[in-house]
Design an enzyme around this catalytic site. Structure first.
Site, mmCIF file in Angstrom:
data_model
loop_
_atom_site.group_PDB
_atom_site.id
_atom_site.type_symbol
_atom_site.label_atom_id
_atom_site.label_comp_id
_atom_site.label_asym_id
_atom_site.label_seq_id
_atom_site.Cartn_x
_atom_site.Cartn_y
_atom_site.Cartn_z
ATOM 1 N N MET A 110 48.226 0.899 8.531
ATOM 2 C CA MET A 110 49.506 1.546 8.287
ATOM 3 C C MET A 110 49.868 1.445 6.818
ATOM 4 O O MET A 110 49.453 0.499 6.151
ATOM 5 C CB MET A 110 50.606 0.905 9.131
ATOM 6 C CG MET A 110 51.905 1.682 9.115
ATOM 7 S SD MET A 110 53.298 0.653 9.577
ATOM 8 C CE MET A 110 53.456 -0.353 8.101
ATOM 9 N N CYS A 111 50.657 2.385 6.350
ATOM 10 C CA CYS A 111 50.972 2.422 4.928
ATOM 11 C C CYS A 111 52.386 2.938 4.700
ATOM 12 O O CYS A 111 53.008 3.528 5.575
ATOM 13 C CB CYS A 111 50.002 3.347 4.184
ATOM 14 S SG CYS A 111 48.270 2.964 4.471
ATOM 15 N N GLY A 112 52.857 2.704 3.475
ATOM 16 C CA GLY A 112 54.026 3.387 2.976
ATOM 17 C C GLY A 112 53.545 4.463 2.031
ATOM 18 O O GLY A 112 52.846 4.170 1.050
#
Length: 604
Positions: free
Chosen positions: A1-3
């Site tokens: 997951m990432c921003g």
């Protein structure tokens, strides 16, 4: 997951980070941060790409990822099927390679629609100078957008920042109705989105583009001229209704028991359907607990650090997730059960009744229940009971039942500092209650019991399983029972179709932002494409029988599956919403309606 973050501007002004937005993005992706700018002399605009990576599988792949052809990808997602990704590979790298091989819009759409799992992305396609972006079919990953007319600036981001006062260029959630493309060569004072919609039943494609409440002010959306659609990853909902409607009155006063479920399980037809649901749910959980960035042997046998946590109330949805996770997580690894409780307020005293006799006229007063702790809220009580059931199922597993206790002072502090920005742009009382409850639960800071003693504990699990999607598909909410009484099975089918269609805007983006703030990833087994396909294939009366009492009729097929898995009383617990089970709703203004705008969020 990432921003992920992308800024598209036709203005030469220097970009300055909003400190709050940057901090939230970085917390989502603590393992890597990098910015990359793109500007060509023949383009009148430039793009800034920023990525903040939470490493979840394979070798850590830095983002933004630029391939040898000059394409740039920001990817916030997980591949659980449809595209081959081996345990040693990183899905971001695979997605980048596959997109680079696409030579037409139809190939890009075909590839994206084949991915099984949650995702949001931004992709700069150098050949033609196009910017693509969007969310998966259910909108399981957050993506927001806003447009600043004064600076001709479009911003896309996983998370935003709430500002007090009116904001005419405020953030909105990117609707999970399809994939968007911008022709960078045509960007001037107005940005036009070319929409490639998901192939969804009941869509009015014209209204999607004309709905100005969804599109940022100063922008416009048009359907792509080729008429291309993204193939749906799930089948259409079975809308059949029975030939004769069961006219039996709902007997709400009956106390459901396990025997009720066992009698229903005696049907061979029910057994077949139950086994199929258990199998497809079990596989969905397996995919989500085994896609990890580390080897299980890296964890010593005596550690209490879990790799997987579950938002846990002891209700049927979380109990089934725990029982199925137990099948697929190595036996020496603990599982964290995150149970949140908001401190019970002091009971009304006799003086309160003397001061306001009219207010309490004709009310029957009962003594307040004696509790051993002000945090003995309903979800804490059912959570402890659920823990005992799980320990009976597998006494060798270490179940870390994490008691997360929240005072009103801490709630107000963290809402003001963090949570109001994460819930935004949603703003209702319900969003506040659930957003706050999920944020504290996902943080995982509390105590665990060891014998008669308690000790401080912080969950280190980077993956959090949540039960969202069960109620929406299996008629778990009280409004489903109301609709059934008013309109029968036909009305119930319509209600369920609406539930799944709006889940991206009501729940998933918000919960992804809230959980991701801790550098953890939300995973939704009940929204696995194969699970949704199976449930969509069944007639509504198989999934739920709302002529039966609460605790049995709603989510009937899931309750039968719970009993088949060996669960006990938790299989017949009536639905209790998180805001009531955790008692956060009792901390605030009891006169509020769930749909009211929440002044606590707006003034934070």
């Amino acid at each position: 997951m990432c921003g992920i973050f992308c800024l598209l501007t036709a203005s030469p002004t220097q970009f300055e980070w909003n400190k709050t937005v940057y901090e939230h993005l970085k917390r989502r992706g603590p393992n890597w941060s990098h910015d990359l700018s793109v500007r060509h002399s023949d383009l009148c605009c430039q793009c800034l790409f920023s990525a903040h990576v939470l490493h979840m599988r394979g070798v850590l792949t830095p983002q933004p990822i630029e391939d040898r052809a000059g394409n740039i990808l920001l990817w916030n997602g997980e591949v659980f099927g449809g595209v081959t990704v081996t345990p040693e590979e990183n899905d971001t790298a695979i997605i980048s390679q596959r997109l680079m091989s696409c030579s037409s819009p139809s190939e890009i759409l075909s590839f994206l629609s084949s991915i099984r799992g949650p995702w949001a992305f931004v992709y700069y396609q150098k050949d033609g100078d196009y910017l693509w972006f969007g969310r998966d079919f259910f909108g399981r990953r957050s993506l927001l957008w806003k447009f600043d007319v004064g600076f001709t600036t479009l911003t896309l981001s996983s998370v935003a920042a709430h500002t007090s006062g009116p904001d005419q260029f405020g953030w909105k959630e990117v609707p999970a109705v399809g994939i968007y493309r911008i022709d960078l060569k045509a960007v001037t004072e107005v940005v036009t989105f070319e929409l490639y919609p998901w192939e969804k039943e009941g869509y009015d494609l014209t209204s999607i583009c004309s709905d100005t409440t969804q599109v940022p002010s100063g922008c416009s959306a048009v359907l792509n001229q080729s008429g291309l659609l993204l193939p749906s990853p799930v089948s259409t909902l079975n809308t059949s209704t029975p030939d004769s409607i069961n006219e039996t009155e709902i007997q709400a006063n009956l106390h459901p028991s396990i025997k009720d479920l066992e009698q229903l399980l005696a049907s061979r037809e029910k057994i077949s359907e139950v086994n199929s649901l258990v199998d497809v749910l079990s596989e969905a959980v397996r995919r989500r607990v085994q896609s990890l960035p580390f080897k299980v042997e890296d964890y010593s046998l005596d550690t209490d650090q879990a790799t997987i946590a579950i938002l846990f109330s002891g209700g049927i949805d979380s109990m089934i997730l725990a029982a199925l996770a137990d099948r697929h997580i190595p036996p020496h690894q603990p599982i964290d059960l995150l149970n949140v409780a908001f401190k019970l307020q002091e009971p009304k005293t006799e003086k309160d009744f003397v001061k306001n006799p009219k207010k309490h006229k004709n009310k029957i007063t009962r003594p307040a229940p004696q509790t051993s702790s002000p945090f003995d809220v309903p979800d804490r009580i059912t959570g402890k009971a659920g823990l005992e059931e799980l320990q009976a199922l597998n006494p060798d597993r270490r179940w870390n039942f994490v008691e997360i206790n929240v005072t009103q002072e801490e709630l107000q502090k963290m809402r003001r500092e963090r949570i109001c920005h994460l819930v935004y742009p949603l703003d209702t009382v319900l969003d506040d209650s659930i957003g706050c409850a999920v944020w504290f639960a996902a943080r995982g800071t509390g105590v665990i019991r060891e014998g008669d003693q308690k000790r401080p504990f912080m969950s280190t699990a980077k993956i959090i399983l949540t039960g969202i999607g069960a109620d929406e598909q299996l008629a778990g909410y009280s409004r489903h029972r109301v609709r059934f009484k008013m309109s029968g099975h036909e009305g119930l089918v319509q209600e369920l179709a609406m539930e799944l269609g709006r889940i991206s805007s009501r729940n998933l983006g918000r919960d992804d932002r809230v959980i991701g703030d801790h550098g953890k990833e939300a995973r939704f087994p009940y929204l696995d494409e194969d699970v949704v396909n199976y449930l969509n294939s069944l007639p509504v009366w198989v999934k739920a029988d709302l002529s039966l009492p609460r605790g049995v009729g709603e989510k009937l097929l899931l309750r039968l599956s719970a009993r088949q898995l060996g669960l006990g009383q938790s299989a017949v617990l009536p639905k209790r919403a998180m805001q009531f089970g955790s008692r956060i709703a009792k901390m605030e203004d009891s006169r509020e309606k769930a749909s009211d705008k929440c002044t606590r969020l707006l003034s934070a």
